[in-house]
Design a protein around this motif. Structure first.
Motif, PDB file in Angstrom:
ATOM      1  N   UNK A 127      -2.708  39.722 -14.153  1.00  0.00           N
ATOM      2  CA  UNK A 127      -3.204  39.193 -15.426  1.00  0.00           C
ATOM      3  C   UNK A 127      -2.780  37.727 -15.581  1.00  0.00           C
ATOM      4  N   UNK A 128      -1.534  37.430 -15.260  1.00  0.00           N
ATOM      5  CA  UNK A 128      -1.079  36.028 -15.342  1.00  0.00           C
ATOM      6  C   UNK A 128      -1.895  35.151 -14.389  1.00  0.00           C
ATOM      7  N   UNK A 129      -2.149  35.660 -13.188  1.00  0.00           N
ATOM      8  CA  UNK A 129      -2.960  34.897 -12.242  1.00  0.00           C
ATOM      9  C   UNK A 129      -4.363  34.650 -12.767  1.00  0.00           C
ATOM     10  N   UNK A 130      -4.968  35.693 -13.335  1.00  0.00           N
ATOM     11  CA  UNK A 130      -6.337  35.544 -13.832  1.00  0.00           C
ATOM     12  C   UNK A 130      -6.386  34.641 -15.062  1.00  0.00           C
ATOM     13  N   UNK A 131      -5.380  34.747 -15.930  1.00  0.00           N
ATOM     14  CA  UNK A 131      -5.302  33.826 -17.076  1.00  0.00           C
ATOM     15  C   UNK A 131      -5.274  32.380 -16.595  1.00  0.00           C
ATOM     16  N   UNK A 132      -4.407  32.110 -15.633  1.00  0.00           N
ATOM     17  CA  UNK A 132      -4.308  30.742 -15.110  1.00  0.00           C
ATOM     18  C   UNK A 132      -5.606  30.329 -14.425  1.00  0.00           C
ATOM     19  N   UNK A 133      -6.208  31.276 -13.669  1.00  0.00           N
ATOM     20  CA  UNK A 133      -7.441  30.960 -12.930  1.00  0.00           C
ATOM     21  C   UNK A 133      -8.595  30.677 -13.884  1.00  0.00           C
ATOM     22  N   UNK A 134      -8.545  31.242 -15.088  1.00  0.00           N
ATOM     23  CA  UNK A 134      -9.605  30.998 -16.065  1.00  0.00           C
ATOM     24  C   UNK A 134      -9.306  29.742 -16.887  1.00  0.00           C
ATOM     25  N   UNK A 135      -8.085  29.651 -17.417  1.00  0.00           N
ATOM     26  CA  UNK A 135      -7.783  28.576 -18.364  1.00  0.00           C
ATOM     27  C   UNK A 135      -7.558  27.232 -17.674  1.00  0.00           C
ATOM     28  N   UNK A 136      -6.906  27.237 -16.515  1.00  0.00           N
ATOM     29  CA  UNK A 136      -6.625  25.972 -15.833  1.00  0.00           C
ATOM     30  C   UNK A 136      -7.888  25.171 -15.565  1.00  0.00           C
ATOM     31  N   UNK A 137      -8.863  25.777 -14.869  1.00  0.00           N
ATOM     32  CA  UNK A 137     -10.096  25.025 -14.619  1.00  0.00           C
ATOM     33  C   UNK A 137     -10.825  24.631 -15.906  1.00  0.00           C
ATOM     34  N   UNK A 168      -6.442  28.230  -6.638  1.00  0.00           N
ATOM     35  CA  UNK A 168      -5.175  27.492  -6.714  1.00  0.00           C
ATOM     36  C   UNK A 168      -4.429  27.854  -7.999  1.00  0.00           C
ATOM     37  N   UNK A 169      -5.150  27.876  -9.139  1.00  0.00           N
ATOM     38  CA  UNK A 169      -4.506  28.269 -10.396  1.00  0.00           C
ATOM     39  C   UNK A 169      -4.107  29.741 -10.388  1.00  0.00           C
ATOM     40  N   UNK A 170      -4.889  30.570  -9.695  1.00  0.00           N
ATOM     41  CA  UNK A 170      -4.519  31.984  -9.600  1.00  0.00           C
ATOM     42  C   UNK A 170      -3.152  32.126  -8.930  1.00  0.00           C
ATOM     43  N   UNK A 171      -2.984  31.452  -7.801  1.00  0.00           N
ATOM     44  CA  UNK A 171      -1.693  31.512  -7.099  1.00  0.00           C
ATOM     45  C   UNK A 171      -0.578  30.977  -7.998  1.00  0.00           C
ATOM     46  N   UNK A 172      -0.868  29.904  -8.706  1.00  0.00           N
ATOM     47  CA  UNK A 172       0.098  29.329  -9.647  1.00  0.00           C
ATOM     48  C   UNK A 172       0.510  30.358 -10.708  1.00  0.00           C
ATOM     49  N   UNK A 173      -0.465  31.069 -11.251  1.00  0.00           N
ATOM     50  CA  UNK A 173      -0.160  32.056 -12.286  1.00  0.00           C
ATOM     51  C   UNK A 173       0.679  33.207 -11.757  1.00  0.00           C
TER      52      UNK A 173
END
Lengths: 194, 194, 194
Positions: A127-137, A168-173
């Motif tokens: 969930x954290x990965x997907x949040x980052x993958x959605x919001x970052x971009x 990239x944001x997914x991995x970050x999350x």
């Protein structure tokens, strides 16, 4: 808040520092370019950039702890390795962004998948990965729309930003979530030596 | 000496062979160039190069054993994987050396960090890594100063040599330390089948 | 047959999908080119390509089970990680195929070695890897001889195909073997939740 202020500050600092390193690589390679220099530069970045990445890191670490109990056990290798993996993938994008977008994006996506296989504890981390993958971009698309920065023509097919930002944001999350877990695990006795 | 002559010879051979493979990649890619061919060439390398890398590998394996007791258990995967990781990072530098030095160096540093996270046993391995990271580039700077070899202009900002030599040698030192441990572990009964 | 039809179908689908993703990267990057379009295209590939890769994946998974008992325990991370690793290496070849063949091939070989270190269970997986490493390039050489497709001049030194196909197929074979093991492990009770 599940994390103490000092723990949030550490996550913020890790994220801000990592963001500065990765962003400097993008600037020097020509992947991205700042169009607005209203704020001071920190190294190669406009001040808002490391602030946002640091804030994102601390927020995702905190959110991870709302989503379920963290795994016990402080594991310095998981923390250091996760940080290295995300900064490494970030630097890699600066080296290959001019190549065809499909294999670049596939490579970054598979590396992000390997980070998740290594560090994710299932649903909370994902969930954290997907949040980052959605919001970052989305934030980056807004930045590009506002003409504060731009992506090179070779890496702007996702509404002006690079499609590989998503993995990239997914991995970050996923890694930020792991850092949130580790911050809690570090409180217990076994990690006092660090 | 903690290692037997035969064990030192195996470490020497692994190091010399890995050095030849990596150096051939650098030569063929134009990363480096020999300016002096007084000695015979072995594949693409002047004879002194594989000798030095082999000597360094055996020395670091031996030094590792002076620094503390090795971990028990022979782990062929750690040995083979560590060798593959260092040769892979070495080959990677030949493919990306013309890119901006910052993201190249960051990528090699994060990969070296991941090697350490995987294979280092703490202080002893890190000391071996730091020794290699300090001495390896110094030797190469001397080689460049003596005009026996040179680095391409795209990769010579560290007193004539590439800055990513530092993390590359660090990974090399960590793996050489692990090979020293494995040489001892292999003596005990469990590894006789190899 | 050790695998049920439904299990073979899953392996076939994974292989065909992975083949399509990797092949599209090669086509878009110019690594390979179809010279014959007698059959319909699926994405960037002639229909026979995903069929062959899917068939190869299912066959290697089945062959793995003839070679010895599979390891117990369903491990989603090993399966997902192995698939990601092979597709990632495949995508990477599209990004670097124009570089000197030696370091490119060394890099792909070391990555394949790391995949084997991670996922192979010894002889059975290595036989599957070697089978794939031998037969895959032979099939591609025949395809090139028949003028159905060609490799770019920068990547055709192995009788018209790329030398890094050998380690790429080796990694593919090791992962297909692991997927065969996982298909069996998934039958037992512990994996019912998936």
């Amino acid at each position: 808040m599940r994390l103490a202020l000092s723990e949030l500050a550490v996550l913020f600092a890790i994220g801000a520092a990592g963001g500065l390193v990765g962003d400097a690589g993008h600037i020097q390679a020509g992947t991205t370019e700042y169009l607005d220099d209203s704020l001071p530069f920190v190294w190669e970045s406009q001040l808002w950039f490391p602030l946002l990445v640091g804030l994102g890191t601390a927020s995702l670490g905190e959110i991870r702890l709302w989503l379920g109990p963290p795994r016990p056990g402080f594991d310095l290798r998981a923390g250091a390795g996760g940080i290295a993996a995300v900064i490494g993938i970030y630097a890699l994008t600066a080296l290959i962004y001019e190549k065809p977008e499909l294999p670049v994006t596939v490579l970054i996506a598979t590396l992000a998948g390997l980070v998740a296989v290594w560090l994710a504890d299932g649903r909370p981390a994902l969930i954290c990965g997907l949040l980052a993958a959605a919001l970052g971009p989305v934030v980056e698309i807004i930045v590009v729309e506002a003409e504060w920065a731009r992506y090179d023509d070779a890496a702007d097919s996702l509404l002006g930003v690079a499609p590989w930002l998503v993995p990239l944001y997914f991995a970050f999350g996923v890694v930020a979530a792991r850092l949130g877990e580790l911050a809690v695990a570090r409180r217990s006795a076994g990690a006092r030596q660090l």
